[in-house]
Design an enzyme around this catalytic site. Structure first.
Site, PDB file in Angstrom:
ATOM      1  N   LYS A 130       9.204  28.180  54.184  1.00  0.00           N
ATOM      2  CA  LYS A 130       9.856  27.467  52.569  1.00  0.00           C
ATOM      3  C   LYS A 130      10.661  27.756  52.050  1.00  0.00           C
ATOM      4  O   LYS A 130      11.544  27.519  51.107  1.00  0.00           O
ATOM      5  CB  LYS A 130       8.246  27.342  51.888  1.00  0.00           C
TER       6      LYS A 130
ATOM      7  N   PRO B 282       7.955  34.239  55.448  1.00  0.00           N
ATOM      8  CA  PRO B 282       8.370  33.084  56.525  1.00  0.00           C
ATOM      9  C   PRO B 282       7.080  32.439  57.056  1.00  0.00           C
ATOM     10  O   PRO B 282       7.459  31.176  57.738  1.00  0.00           O
ATOM     11  CB  PRO B 282       9.227  33.595  57.291  1.00  0.00           C
TER      12      PRO B 282
ATOM     13  N   TYR C 215       3.333  21.635  53.788  1.00  0.00           N
ATOM     14  CA  TYR C 215       3.639  22.298  55.055  1.00  0.00           C
ATOM     15  C   TYR C 215       4.957  21.640  55.004  1.00  0.00           C
ATOM     16  O   TYR C 215       6.239  21.783  55.665  1.00  0.00           O
ATOM     17  CB  TYR C 215       3.419  22.292  56.569  1.00  0.00           C
TER      18      TYR C 215
ATOM     19  N   TYR D 146       1.336  28.050  65.499  1.00  0.00           N
ATOM     20  CA  TYR D 146       1.217  29.418  64.966  1.00  0.00           C
ATOM     21  C   TYR D 146      -0.155  29.624  65.553  1.00  0.00           C
ATOM     22  O   TYR D 146      -1.451  29.759  65.915  1.00  0.00           O
ATOM     23  CB  TYR D 146       0.726  28.836  63.130  1.00  0.00           C
TER      24      TYR D 146
ATOM     25  N   HIS E 124       9.413  16.911  64.241  1.00  0.00           N
ATOM     26  CA  HIS E 124       7.924  17.575  64.477  1.00  0.00           C
ATOM     27  C   HIS E 124       7.475  16.773  64.254  1.00  0.00           C
ATOM     28  O   HIS E 124       7.337  16.880  62.694  1.00  0.00           O
ATOM     29  CB  HIS E 124       8.135  18.320  64.537  1.00  0.00           C
TER      30      HIS E 124
HETATM   31  C1  FAD Z   1      14.584  35.948  59.502  1.00  0.00           C
HETATM   32  C2  FAD Z   1      14.197  34.882  58.660  1.00  0.00           C
HETATM   33  C3  FAD Z   1      13.540  33.565  59.156  1.00  0.00           C
HETATM   34  C4  FAD Z   1      13.415  32.699  57.439  1.00  0.00           C
HETATM   35  N1  FAD Z   1      12.555  31.472  58.726  1.00  0.00           N
HETATM   36  C5  FAD Z   1      12.489  30.659  57.205  1.00  0.00           C
HETATM   37  C6  FAD Z   1      12.110  29.740  57.966  1.00  0.00           C
HETATM   38  O1  FAD Z   1      11.912  28.928  58.650  1.00  0.00           O
HETATM   39  N2  FAD Z   1      11.651  28.044  57.141  1.00  0.00           N
HETATM   40  C7  FAD Z   1      12.352  28.698  55.737  1.00  0.00           C
HETATM   41  O2  FAD Z   1      12.792  27.687  54.430  1.00  0.00           O
HETATM   42  N3  FAD Z   1      13.453  29.756  54.529  1.00  0.00           N
HETATM   43  C8  FAD Z   1      13.107  30.582  56.221  1.00  0.00           C
HETATM   44  N4  FAD Z   1      13.968  31.954  55.174  1.00  0.00           N
HETATM   45  C9  FAD Z   1      14.386  32.299  54.614  1.00  0.00           C
HETATM   46  C10 FAD Z   1      15.336  31.841  54.175  1.00  0.00           C
HETATM   47  O3  FAD Z   1      16.876  31.941  55.437  1.00  0.00           O
HETATM   48  C11 FAD Z   1      16.279  31.978  52.964  1.00  0.00           C
HETATM   49  O4  FAD Z   1      15.119  31.290  51.663  1.00  0.00           O
HETATM   50  C12 FAD Z   1      17.370  31.600  52.602  1.00  0.00           C
HETATM   51  O5  FAD Z   1      18.473  31.543  53.558  1.00  0.00           O
HETATM   52  C13 FAD Z   1      18.519  31.148  50.925  1.00  0.00           C
HETATM   53  O6  FAD Z   1      19.381  30.431  50.864  1.00  0.00           O
HETATM   54  P1  FAD Z   1      20.055  31.123  49.497  1.00  0.00           P
HETATM   55  O7  FAD Z   1      21.775  30.452  49.870  1.00  0.00           O
HETATM   56  O8  FAD Z   1      19.581  31.724  48.383  1.00  0.00           O
HETATM   57  O9  FAD Z   1      20.402  32.660  50.043  1.00  0.00           O
HETATM   58  P2  FAD Z   1      20.955  33.376  51.348  1.00  0.00           P
HETATM   59  O10 FAD Z   1      20.519  32.892  52.268  1.00  0.00           O
HETATM   60  O11 FAD Z   1      20.863  35.206  51.228  1.00  0.00           O
HETATM   61  O12 FAD Z   1      23.036  33.568  50.474  1.00  0.00           O
HETATM   62  C14 FAD Z   1      23.008  34.364  49.661  1.00  0.00           C
HETATM   63  C15 FAD Z   1      24.382  34.346  50.432  1.00  0.00           C
HETATM   64  O13 FAD Z   1      25.104  35.471  49.197  1.00  0.00           O
HETATM   65  C16 FAD Z   1      25.812  36.746  49.793  1.00  0.00           C
HETATM   66  N5  FAD Z   1      26.142  37.807  48.848  1.00  0.00           N
HETATM   67  C17 FAD Z   1      25.344  38.352  48.848  1.00  0.00           C
HETATM   68  N6  FAD Z   1      25.985  39.794  47.804  1.00  0.00           N
HETATM   69  C18 FAD Z   1      26.575  38.488  47.298  1.00  0.00           C
HETATM   70  C19 FAD Z   1      27.999  39.446  46.366  1.00  0.00           C
HETATM   71  N7  FAD Z   1      27.565  40.824  46.227  1.00  0.00           N
HETATM   72  N8  FAD Z   1      28.892  38.845  46.671  1.00  0.00           N
HETATM   73  C20 FAD Z   1      29.773  37.697  46.873  1.00  0.00           C
HETATM   74  N9  FAD Z   1      28.913  37.141  47.857  1.00  0.00           N
HETATM   75  C21 FAD Z   1      27.132  37.549  48.200  1.00  0.00           C
HETATM   76  C22 FAD Z   1      25.733  36.464  51.578  1.00  0.00           C
HETATM   77  O14 FAD Z   1      26.698  37.335  51.988  1.00  0.00           O
HETATM   78  C23 FAD Z   1      25.081  35.259  51.576  1.00  0.00           C
HETATM   79  O15 FAD Z   1      26.357  34.518  52.007  1.00  0.00           O
HETATM   80  C24 FAD Z   1      13.657  32.532  56.984  1.00  0.00           C
HETATM   81  C25 FAD Z   1      14.934  33.939  56.413  1.00  0.00           C
HETATM   82  C26 FAD Z   1      14.433  35.294  57.187  1.00  0.00           C
HETATM   83  C27 FAD Z   1      15.706  36.368  57.100  1.00  0.00           C
END
Ligand code: FAD
Length: 384
Positions: free
Chosen positions: A292, A288, A380, A196, A72
């Site tokens: 980011k 969100p 962005y 948006y 995009h």
């Molecule tokens: C609805 C929604 C929309 C979003 N939109 C955007 C977007 O458009 N752009 C963007 O950049 N970000 C967006 N985000 C944010 C993005 O999804 C998160 O920042 C991202 O998932 C972070 O990745 P992570 O690996 O740090 O954490 P997570 O994806 O949360 O992964 C953590 C993992 O650890 C596991 N875990 C937790 N506790 C334990 C435990 N005790 N033992 C073992 N495993 C465990 C979980 O099951 C999970 O699989 C959005 C989030 C949501 C909820």
């Protein structure tokens, strides 16, 4: 059992870290409490910054992303009965975003780890963190994993951050007085680019995941539940907010998924303690609106990989010691941008007419001044 880096969590942060370490010849074990099927289906982010795409492609996990991702080159800001395009190609030449679902990134990373013989364990119970000051190890389901370093990639609700002794971490947080109701619908996007929208009824976002699947978000009260939002009500509200410019008709379809996400900002400092390094949502979350969260998780593990490589290759701890400081610069820029986008586009219950005029004035500025629009565009697509 022994490995060099024990990783908690198979989200984007944990899986990418494991993959990048493997490319540098460093061993890791990933412990995930959910099933593989669950993490591969979890619908979340979908906007990838240029730097995130580059990282995935350079790491050899970008083949499907390149084929199926939707590049995009702009977004639309819609308010006051008109749409205004923020044109990345003009404002930040050569930089863009790619729309590709987070669960697709997760699928690609799991496939790459397993193809390389990586140790990723799903449905692991009772992960606990020990020995952070000197000899770290993890316990889970009656087993013990000794390691040199632990990476806490277990998201906002994980176990790694709470394992840090009280008083070590400073917390910075803000809760917003509203939430986002997100849906995934089997319908072709009604626009080629993200929209948006700010209306007096609240914010709405038109996004997409593929040429046949659209993603939408609605600003809803903080205590809203999915039960209060049957499909007909969601489409009626999306239409009321998005069809706010002449000639735009929103296509509707089957809703495949819906959920309510709280709008919250959170940062801990520092992002490390002893032999534990926090990455991604375990250390910080953003509302969100700025897209980011996933991108910050990728940026963290890029920094952590270089630091761990220096440590394991020549014993140097300089980069590891500076890990938190290096990450927090980007984290706070993203925090500010996400707060700014959220404040600009949502309605706040306690806003008086003066506050609303200020909001509209700022929107007019962003959509009429090249300098202001460039600020939005460069944040962005992601700062270098
Ligand atoms: C609805 C929604 C929309 C979003 N939109 C955007 C977007 O458009 N752009 C963007 O950049 N970000 C967006 N985000 C944010 C993005 O999804 C998160 O920042 C991202 O998932 C972070 O990745 P992570 O690996 O740090 O954490 P997570 O994806 O949360 O992964 C953590 C993992 O650890 C596991 N875990 C937790 N506790 C334990 C435990 N005790 N033992 C073992 N495993 C465990 C979980 O099951 C999970 O699989 C959005 C989030 C949501 C909820």
């Amino acid at each position: 059992m022994r490995t060099q880096v024990g990783i908690i969590g198979a989200g984007p942060a944990g899986l990418l870290l494991s993959h990048l370490l493997h490319l540098r010849g460093i061993s890791s074990v990933v412990l995930e409490k959910r099933s593989r099927d669950y993490v591969e289906r979890r619908v979340r982010a979908g906007v990838l910054e240029q730097g995130t795409v580059d990282t995935l492609v350079e790491a050899g996990v970008g083949e499907r992303l390149r084929r199926e991702g939707l590049p995009h080159h702009g977004i639309e800001l819609r308010y006051g009965g008109a749409g205004h395009r923020i044109a990345f190609e003009k404002l930040v030449p050569g930089r863009s975003i790619t729309v590709y679902g987070q669960q697709e990134v997760v699928k690609d990373l799991i496939a790459a780890r397993l193809a390389a013989g990586g140790d990723v364990r799903f449905e692991v119970e009772d992960v606990a963190v020990h020995g952070l000051e000197a000899e770290p190890y993890l316990t889970f389901g009656g087993e013990r994993l000794d390691c040199d370093v632990i990476a806490g990639c277990d998201g906002f609700h994980g176990v790694s951050r709470p394992s840090v002794p009280e008083g070590v971490l400073s917390v910075f947080e803000r809760d917003y007085p509203f939430a986002w109701l997100g849906i995934l619908a089997r319908v072709a996007p009604s626009s080629e680019e993200l929209i948006y929208t700010r209306t007096e009824r609240g914010f709405a976002l038109h996004s997409m995941r593929s040429p046949t699947v659209s993603r939408f978000y609605l600003q809803v009260p903080a205590d809203a539940t999915v039960e209060e939002w049957p499909d007909e009500r969601i489409w009626a509200e999306l239409k009321a907010r998005l069809e706010s410019v002449p000639g735009f008709t929103l296509a509707t379809g089957e809703i495949m998924e819906k959920g309510v996400t709280p709008m919250r900002a959170f940062v801990v400092e520092p992002m490390q303690y002893g032999r534990l390094y926090l990455a991604g949502d375990a250390a910080h979350i953003v509302p969100p609106t700025g897209a980011k969260g996933l991108n910050l998780a990728v940026a963290d593990v890029r920094v952590l990989t270089d630091a761990l490589a220096a440590y394991f290759e020549n014993g140097s701890t300089a980069l590891l010691d500076g890990y938190s400081e290096a990450c927090l610069k980007r984290v706070w820029r993203a925090q500010h941008f996400s707060w700014w986008m959220t404040t600009l586009l949502h309605t706040f219950e306690d806003d008086d007419p003066y506050g609303r005029r200020l909001q509209l004035s700022y929107l007019d500025y962003v959509t009429s001044s090249e300098a202001a629009a460039t600020t939005l565009a460069e944040n962005y697509v992601g700062m270098p």
